[in-house]
Structures are given as structure tokens and as C-alpha cells.
Design a protein around this motif. Structure first.
Motif, PDB file in Angstrom:
ATOM      1  N   ASN A 156       0.585  -1.351  -0.036  1.00  0.00           N
ATOM      2  CA  ASN A 156       0.756  -0.470   0.155  1.00  0.00           C
ATOM      3  C   ASN A 156       0.758   1.400   0.017  1.00  0.00           C
ATOM      4  N   TYR A 157       1.357   1.264   0.462  1.00  0.00           N
ATOM      5  CA  TYR A 157       3.094   2.318   0.657  1.00  0.00           C
ATOM      6  C   TYR A 157       3.258   2.796  -0.676  1.00  0.00           C
ATOM      7  N   ILE A 158       3.928   1.738  -1.154  1.00  0.00           N
ATOM      8  CA  ILE A 158       4.299   2.018  -2.239  1.00  0.00           C
ATOM      9  C   ILE A 158       3.431   1.950  -3.983  1.00  0.00           C
ATOM     10  N   ASP A 159       2.214   1.944  -3.610  1.00  0.00           N
ATOM     11  CA  ASP A 159       1.180   2.340  -4.436  1.00  0.00           C
ATOM     12  C   ASP A 159       1.006   3.753  -4.562  1.00  0.00           C
ATOM     13  N   TRP A 160       1.144   4.563  -2.942  1.00  0.00           N
ATOM     14  CA  TRP A 160       1.262   5.835  -3.110  1.00  0.00           C
ATOM     15  C   TRP A 160       2.136   6.891  -3.235  1.00  0.00           C
ATOM     16  N   LEU A 161       3.439   6.078  -3.012  1.00  0.00           N
ATOM     17  CA  LEU A 161       4.538   7.066  -3.806  1.00  0.00           C
ATOM     18  C   LEU A 161       3.997   7.210  -5.118  1.00  0.00           C
ATOM     19  N   PRO A 200       1.415  13.070  -6.949  1.00  0.00           N
ATOM     20  CA  PRO A 200       1.419  13.201  -8.174  1.00  0.00           C
ATOM     21  C   PRO A 200       3.298  13.630  -7.901  1.00  0.00           C
ATOM     22  N   TRP A 201       4.805  13.728  -8.116  1.00  0.00           N
ATOM     23  CA  TRP A 201       5.872  14.493  -7.549  1.00  0.00           C
ATOM     24  C   TRP A 201       6.284  15.569  -8.558  1.00  0.00           C
ATOM     25  N   ILE A 239      -2.746  14.902   0.983  1.00  0.00           N
ATOM     26  CA  ILE A 239      -2.299  14.490   0.126  1.00  0.00           C
ATOM     27  C   ILE A 239      -2.722  13.410  -0.945  1.00  0.00           C
ATOM     28  N   GLN A 240      -4.307  12.563   0.137  1.00  0.00           N
ATOM     29  CA  GLN A 240      -5.300  11.982  -0.829  1.00  0.00           C
ATOM     30  C   GLN A 240      -5.839  13.098  -1.995  1.00  0.00           C
ATOM     31  N   GLY A 241      -6.297  14.224  -1.858  1.00  0.00           N
ATOM     32  CA  GLY A 241      -6.087  15.291  -2.876  1.00  0.00           C
ATOM     33  C   GLY A 241      -5.332  15.636  -4.100  1.00  0.00           C
ATOM     34  N   MET A 242      -4.288  15.241  -3.917  1.00  0.00           N
ATOM     35  CA  MET A 242      -3.419  15.628  -4.557  1.00  0.00           C
ATOM     36  C   MET A 242      -3.452  13.989  -5.545  1.00  0.00           C
ATOM     37  N   LYS A 243      -3.453  12.812  -4.400  1.00  0.00           N
ATOM     38  CA  LYS A 243      -3.781  11.598  -5.892  1.00  0.00           C
ATOM     39  C   LYS A 243      -4.810  11.962  -6.868  1.00  0.00           C
ATOM     40  N   LYS A 244      -5.422  12.646  -6.355  1.00  0.00           N
ATOM     41  CA  LYS A 244      -6.901  12.843  -6.785  1.00  0.00           C
ATOM     42  C   LYS A 244      -6.590  14.202  -7.945  1.00  0.00           C
ATOM     43  N   ALA A 245      -6.203  14.579  -7.719  1.00  0.00           N
ATOM     44  CA  ALA A 245      -5.433  16.154  -8.517  1.00  0.00           C
ATOM     45  C   ALA A 245      -4.586  15.588  -9.880  1.00  0.00           C
ATOM     46  N   THR A 246      -3.912  14.612  -9.547  1.00  0.00           N
ATOM     47  CA  THR A 246      -2.628  13.728 -10.634  1.00  0.00           C
ATOM     48  C   THR A 246      -1.379  14.889 -10.989  1.00  0.00           C
ATOM     49  N   THR A 247      -2.383  16.159 -10.265  1.00  0.00           N
ATOM     50  CA  THR A 247      -0.362  17.372 -10.625  1.00  0.00           C
ATOM     51  C   THR A 247      -0.062  18.000  -9.907  1.00  0.00           C
TER      52      THR A 247
END
Length: 774
Positions: A291-296, A300-301, A405-413
Motif C-alpha cells: 500500500n505504501y509503495i502504491d501511494w508513493l 504526483p511528484w 495528500i489524498q487530494g493531490m493523488k486525486k488531482a494527479t498534478t
């Protein structure tokens, strides 16, 4: 040719092999001299002498390369193989020793002397035979390389010499030792030597067994895991997962590289991937690491969207979606202009403050569209746990990153427009203070290395355009409010509401209800009627609900077949929405004594407030009713004290406070009211009641009062002015220091209102009270 003990026979040298008497075995013969020796034996009496080479690497041995003691054998069968080799079956007859070499031309011919075993059998030999048999049985049980049938064969042998030879042939002995046993002609010594050899072999086997058990114990765990992994791979393969976990790990490695993480995060990700590969899939730790690797991977970085810096296009989109709101639009366009010049700017932190329904959330969405960025929204209403913002540490069961961080994942940018909705509704309890956790998120100097407890590695939020919304700024902690640029959105005017209804709300409702403009028409006076008499709010949500009600009823009429087209007029509006719910213009119809109209600012916009004062004979008791807050009660006390101190100047009875009980009431007692801005309103109502002078009905007022009669500035002038206009008032008395806020009021409202600026209560009374003192 032979006599009783001497034989003249061909010689067959053996490489790495030795034949004991009575042994029967196959030999493959390929050397030319050996083949000729065999052929010679087959032509004579089938006898041949077998002697072992001392050095098996010598291809053409001479006399010195051969042991003199060998075995006289009989050739039982000979077969030529396709590859030119001859396979021969021989039977050992007896020991023999070379006495001389006779011929060395095509093959060796030797004269040998047989060395037969003594037929004599003593008791000692019998004992040695039994010992040898017992030892051999023990050896068989330890080695498992010799079958039990061999033991049965051996126990039936009665000749001591033959017994020793047969058992020696079944032992894994070196060739030199085998030759020594062949050389031993004394039967007693031979048996003793075989017993010693077996005993040594038994000890070696015992040691091997012990070592094997020790190694087995030390390797058991890793071996077991290895076997289980191999079994798992086989099962996965059968189920269709051809690569198993190794394939999954390689896929994850490719995704990690594709994610373009910073160097420090990449190292952490690869380290965790290495741990994941080594841990069994059934382990609970395995799913945590996965799960941790999936989140990383999913956060978006570096990926970002290119800003659309076309200011004209952005302005068109904002004007298309929102009527009015000039300040907000101007701020967004300023941001775009600076971006265009600098190509880099830390995302500002905007806070849109205003009553519900004025379009704060939809405005943030329009801003995202106008600059070509992704839009993501999180609701902070009711959040009271710090970990909701910062995430949980991975040591907890079910740990997850925080909402940021959940919001940033949803944003993808890395540069979305990020809406923090209802930031004023955050609370705190024993689980921490989420508003304190938001300090780092909303600080442009710190959020380039935001720390989430789950991700652990610093995350850059500096490129995000944060927009917060709030209804009530007073509930936002000071340090958090200081980090945001507050843009206040007041309620809409009647004209603005009418325009919003026609251009935005009605088309939206027509589409949602399957209608068109030709099927449902609302005239301008109808929309104005809805705004005035069926809604009372700062925003437009209630207005939208009324339009939805009209659309539903219209849909029913059309589906029923009564009409194909519906036109709603001001006169027919009652059929759709019922009787009027509100009275437009709350101004009194005539001047009243002891009743003053105040202006209040609430979380849902501005409102008018009637303050009533009545006198009754008594002993100077001051009664306050209307569910007033502490601040408003203090304002009433201050107003009362001021009036007492100015009794002579106001031509009041000197001891009025001892003759009358004074009751101050604010209607709508179920609604909580608080704030200092009702000070001058209470003073005016008190003086009106005590002097029996009416208060002008067209005047509303707002301002805080001091014991010396000074009028202090207030907030929310725009909202209060809108409510005054909505209530039908024409004149507003405001503190002089609020003159700067008049420009914020829409021009259409400013033109219809008269503003009276005052700095002392005397000016208020002079303007507000009508008639002469009675």
C-alpha cells in the motif's frame, strides 16, 4: 594352456576397475590390444587374466604399470556394439598372480599362478564370518545404498574367503584398498581387514548422518520458505499468474521509475520494494508495504499542467459563470498577469468568506477552468482529528495519508486548484487540533516541504493554488487567518439575483428537468416577485429551489397533456409557489416611539433588527429579552448608563431610573443575537421611549457606542446596506470611520440609499428622532 596351478592366458588390463573371484559383471572393451586379447581367449578356452592398472590415465600400460595380483576369469559372453566397442560378460574364478610375461606383440600373454583359498574352516573363522555378516547388516541399515536382498545372498555363503570378497565388492572403497584386499591371501587377515573397513565406513556414515541432521536443522527454515515460495509460484502459474510475485515486483519497479520521484523518495521506494520482495505474501507486513509503495507511485511528484495564461479568456470564463464578484475576479486576473511575467510564482492562499449560497465553491471551480488547471475539493466541515490533515503513521492498522495528500493523488498534478471547503467548520478535541496542522499547509514559506505522517518524505505544495471558503471568519484561529488573503463575498442585490436567476439558475433547472425555453417561460417581473416575496437570503440557493419547484410543476403539467407551453406570470405565481412567504420592505408604515431599526450582520448575510423599548412604573429595573448574547447585553448596559449620564442634557427626568422599569426587547426571541453594533440603536430607542419622540421609519442605523457617547466603527457594512435596501429603508446612519467602506457597496444600492456619517450619539439622535420633545 594350463596345469593344476599355472595358466598361460591373455592379459586384459583394467582401468579404474577390479574384479574379485566369483564376481560376474559386464565390461566394455575398446583398446585394440585388449580386443585382441579377448579374441585370443575366445579362440582358446575362454580364460583371460584381469589385472588392474596402477595409473588409470595410461593408455598403453607396460609390465610396471600393472598389479601382479589379479583375477583369473572366464569369458561368458561377448557382443560387438555399433560404436566398435565390445561388451563382454566375465565371471571371476580365482585369485592368480603373474609369474612372467610371455608375449607382448599384439597383446600381452602371461603365465599366472592361481592362489586358491584354503578350504579349512576353523571356529575362529566362523566367529569372524558372523562378525563380518553382522557388521555388514549394520552397514546396510546405515547406508541404504545396498539392498536387503544382497544381505540375504551374503548370509547363505559358507566359504570365508568368498564371503570377504563378496562383501568387499559391495563397499564404496578406493581402488588401492580393493587391490590390498585382493592381495591378501590369508583368509583370517582378509576378513579382519574387511571388518575394519566396514567399521570405518560405519563411523563415517554415522558422522555423515549427524552432520546431515545438524545441517538440516540450520537450513530447515530457509529451505521451508524456499519450498513454500516455489509452491506458491507453481500455484500462481496454475491460476494464470505466470510470473507470480517476481512479475509484480518488476512491474512496481517500472512504475516507480515512471513516477519521476525526487532522489530521496526514489531511494525509499526502492528500499521498500526490496523488502516487499523478500517478505512472504501471506505476511501482514507485505500488504502494508505494498500500500505504501502504491501511494508513493500514485501521488504526483513532478507532473504538472501548463497554465493557460490568456487573461482575456480567463476573464470571459469568470464572467460567464458568475455575475458580479468583481474583487475576486480582479484578484485571479492579477495572479495570472504576474505568472505571465515571472513564469513562476508561489501559489497564493485565497479565502473566500461570505454567507451560504453566494457561489464560493463554484467560483473556485471556475478559477480552475479559467487557468487550465485540475480542480480538487476536500470538505473540512466537522474535521476534529489532526491525522485527517497529516495522515496516520504506518504503525497503525488501516493507516492512510491525510486529506491533503489524498487530494493531490486525486488531482494527479502538482499544481491543481485545491479547494479547502468550510475551513471555519474545523473543530478540535483530544485527538489534536487540525487547524494547527493546516498552518504548515497554508504557509507559502513552509509548504514546499509538507510532512505527511504516512508518506514521511517531504512533499512540495508550493505550486498549488489553495482556495479556502468560510461563512464566519471569527471562528478561524488568528494564526491560520493570518496566512490567508481574505476576500469577502457579500450577499447579492435584488438586481443581481434577478440577473443570476435568468442567466444561470433557470437554464440549469430547465436542463435538469428536461424542459426548454419554449416550454417554460418566466417573465422578469415574475423572477422579481420570487426574489422579493418567496426568498430572503444573502445567496441564491433558496431562489434556485423555488425555480426547481416551478420546473417540476411545469413538467407535470406538460406530461399530463394539459398544456404544451407554460408561461409563469406574477399573477399566476401563487399557483406554483403558494402565497407570499415574506413581506418585502420591513420598514414601518409610520414613525414609532421606542422602536428603532438596527442593521445586523449574520453568517448568512445582513439583516434588519427591530429594537423595542417600553417603560412601566417600577424601581429602575432593566430587563433584557430576545436571546441576547453577552456582548449585546453589555451594549445595552452601556447605552443605559450613557442615557442616565446625559439625562439633564436630554431633558429627561433626573430620577427616571428610579421611577420606571425599562424593558428592552429584540423580537424573534428564538434566534440568538450578539454583537456590539446595536449600541446606537438601543440608545435611540431608549431616548425615544423616555422623551416620547417617535423615530423616523425610513432610517436604519448601526454603530457601537461608548460610555462617553462616541460612535465606533463596525464591520459588514456592505451586507447591512443590502439588507437595509431589501427592507425598504432609504437612510442609513453609520459611524464616520466606516466612510471608507461605502465604495464596496454596489453602485445601484448606493444611489438609492442616503448615508449619514456620525461620530457621536448626539448626531444620531438629531437625525433619527422626529418631532419635538413631549
Amino acid at each position: 594352456m594350463s596345469d593344476k596351478n599355472n595358466y598361460t592366458v591373455p592379459l586384459l588390463p583394467l582401468r579404474g576397475l577390479l574384479v574379485y573371484p566369483t564376481m560376474v559383471l559386464h565390461l566394455d572393451v575398446g583398446r585394440e590390444r585388449s580386443v585382441q586379447a579377448l579374441e585370443k581367449a575366445m579362440m582358446d578356452d575362454h580364460l583371460i587374466f584381469l589385472s588392474t592398472q596402477k595409473d588409470m590415465t595410461v593408455d598403453q600400460p607396460d609390465q610396471t604399470d600393472l598389479y601382479s595380483m589379479g583375477t583369473l576369469t572366464k569369458v561368458k559372453q561377448m557382443l560387438k556394439l555399433p560404436n566398435g566397442t565390445i561388451r563382454v560378460l566375465v565371471e571371476g574364478l580365482e585369485r592368480a598372480k603373474i609369474t612372467s610375461f610371455l608375449d607382448e606383440t599384439s597383446h600381452y600373454t602371461v603365465e599366472v599362478e592361481s592362489v586358491p583359498d584354503s578350504p579349512e574352516k576353523t571356529a575362529e573363522l566362523e566367529a569372524l564370518m558372523r562378525t563380518l555378516t553382522d557388521y555388514f547388516e549394520q552397514y546396510i541399515n546405515l547406508s541404504k545404498k545396498v539392498s536387503t536382498e544382497t544381505l540375504n545372498t551374503v548370509t547363505d555363503i559358507e566359504e570365508p574367503g568368498r564371503l570377504a570378497d563378496i562383501i568387499a565388492s559391495h563397499l564404496p572403497l578406493k581402488l588401492k584398498l580393493k587391490q590390498e584386499l585382493l592381495n591378501t591371501t590369508d583368509i583370517k587377515q582378509r576378513i579382519t581387514r574387511v571388518i575394519e573397513t566396514i567399521n570405518n565406513e560405519k563411523e563415517v556414515l554415522s558422522l555423515e548422518k549427524k552432520i546431515g541432521q545438524r545441517v538440516k536443522k540450520s537450513m530447515e527454515r530457509t529451505q521451508k520458505e524456499y519450498y513454500l515460495r516455489e509452491q506458491m509460484k507453481a500455484i500462481q502459474k496454475e491460476l494464470g499468474d505466470k510470473d507470480g510475485k517476481s512479475g509484480e515486483v518488476s512491474d512496481l519497479a517500472a512504475k516507480i521509475k515512471k513516477a519521476e520521484m525526487p532522489e530521496n523518495v526514489l531511494k525509499v521506494a526502492m528500499k521498500e520494494l526490496d523488502r516487499y520482495e523478500k517478505i512472504p505474501a501471506a505476511s501482514a507486513e507485505s500488504s502494508v508495504i505494498r500500500n505504501y509503495i502504491d501511494w508513493l507511485i500514485q501521488v504526483p511528484w513532478t507532473k504538472s499542467t501548463a497554465d493557460d495564461l490568456d487573461i482575456k479568456r480567463a476573464e470571459d470564463i469568470l464572467n460567464r459563470d458568475h455575475y458580479g464578484l468583481e474583487k475576486v475576479k480582479e484578484r485571479v486576473l492579477e495572479y495570472l498577469a504576474v505568472q505571465q511575467l515571472t513564469k513562476s510564482l508561489k501559489g497564493p492562499i485565497l479565502c473566500l468568506a461570505g454567507p451560504p449560497g453566494v457561489g464560493k465553491t463554484s467560483l473556485a471551480r471556475s478559477i480552475a477552468e479559467s487557468i487550465g488547471r485540475k480542480f480538487v475539493r476536500i470538505s473540512l466541515g466537522g474535521v476534529r482529528d489532526e491525522s485527517e490533515i497529516r495522515g496516520h503513521r504506518r504503525t497503525y492498522v488501516g493507516a492512510m495519508p491525510g486529506r491533503i495528500i489524498q487530494g493531490m493523488k486525486k488531482a494527479t498534478t502538482v499544481n491543481p486548484v485545491f479547494l479547502l471547503d468550510e475551513i471555519d467548520k474545523m473543530s478540535n478535541d483530544f485527538r489534536g487540533d487540525p487547524s494547527s496542522a493546516m498552518l504548515e499547509v497554508l504557509d507559502p514559506e513552509q509548504n514546499n516541504s509538507f510532512s505527511d505522517h504516512y508518506i514521511e518524505e517531504p512533499y512540495d505544495l508550493s505550486k498549488v493554488l489553495f482556495i479556502a471558503t468560510a461563512n464566519n471568519l471569527s471562528t478561524i484561529p488568528g494564526p491560520l487567518r493570518d496566512r490567508m488573503e481574505i476576500i469577502t463575498i457579500a450577499g447579492y442585490t435584488e438586481q443581481e439575483k434577478t440577473s443570476i436567476a435568468k442567466n444561470h439558475l433557470l437554464p440549469k433547472q430547465l436542463k435538469e428537468h428536461g424542459l426548454t425555453k419554449s416550454k417554460l417561460q418566466l417573465r422578469d417581473d415574475t423572477v422579481q416577485e420570487i426574489v422579493r416575496y418567496h426568498t430572503r437570503e444573502a445567496g441564491v440557493r433558496g431562489l434556485e429551489r423555488q425555480l426547481a419547484t416551478i420546473s417540476r410543476k411545469t413538467a407535470k403539467i406538460i406530461v399530463s397533456g394539459d398544456k404544451k407551453r407554460v408561461v409563469v406570470t406574477a399573477n399566476s405565481l401563487t399557483d406554483f409557489l403558494g402565497k407570499r412567504k415574506f413581506r418585502y420592505g420591513q420598514a414601518e408604515t409610520e414613525d414609532q416611539i421606542g422602536v428603532a431599526t438596527g442593521l445586523a450582520y449574520t453568517s448568512v448575510g445582513g439583516d434588519t433588527l427591530q429594537i423595542e423599548v417600553s417603560l412601566s412604573p417600577g424601581k429602575g429595573k432593566l430587563v433584557l429579552t430576545g436571546k441576547l448574547g453577552d456582548v449585546m447585553k453589555e451594549s445595552a448596559q452601556t447605552a443605559f448608563s450613557f442615557v442616565r449620564s446625559k439625562a439633564r442634557e436630554l431633558n429627561l427626568e433626573e430620577q427616571f431610573h428610579e421611577k420606571y422599569d425599562i424593558h428592552i426587547h429584540v423580537p424573534e426571541g428564538a434566534v440568538p443575537k450578539d454583537g456590539p453594533s446595536a449600541g446606537i440603536t438601543i440608545v435611540t430607542a431608549l431616548v425615544s421611549a423616555l422623551t416620547n419622540r417617535p423615530i423616523r421609519r425610513e432610517i436604519g442605523m448601526t454603530g457601537e457606542v461608548t460610555l462617553r457617547g462616541r460612535v465606533l466603527p463596525i464591520g459588514g457594512l456592505k451586507e447591512k446596506s443590502l439588507s437595509a435596501h431589501r427592507a425598504g429603508l432609504t437612510t442609513i446612519i453609520i459611524p464616520k470611520e466606516n466612510e471608507r467602506d461605502i465604495d464596496d457597496i454596489p453602485e445601484s444600492i448606493r444611489n438609492e440609499l442616503t448615508f449619514i456619517l456620525v461620530s457621536h450619539v448626539d448626531e444620531v439622535l438629531e437625525r433619527a428622532l422626529a418631532g419635538d420633545e413631549k
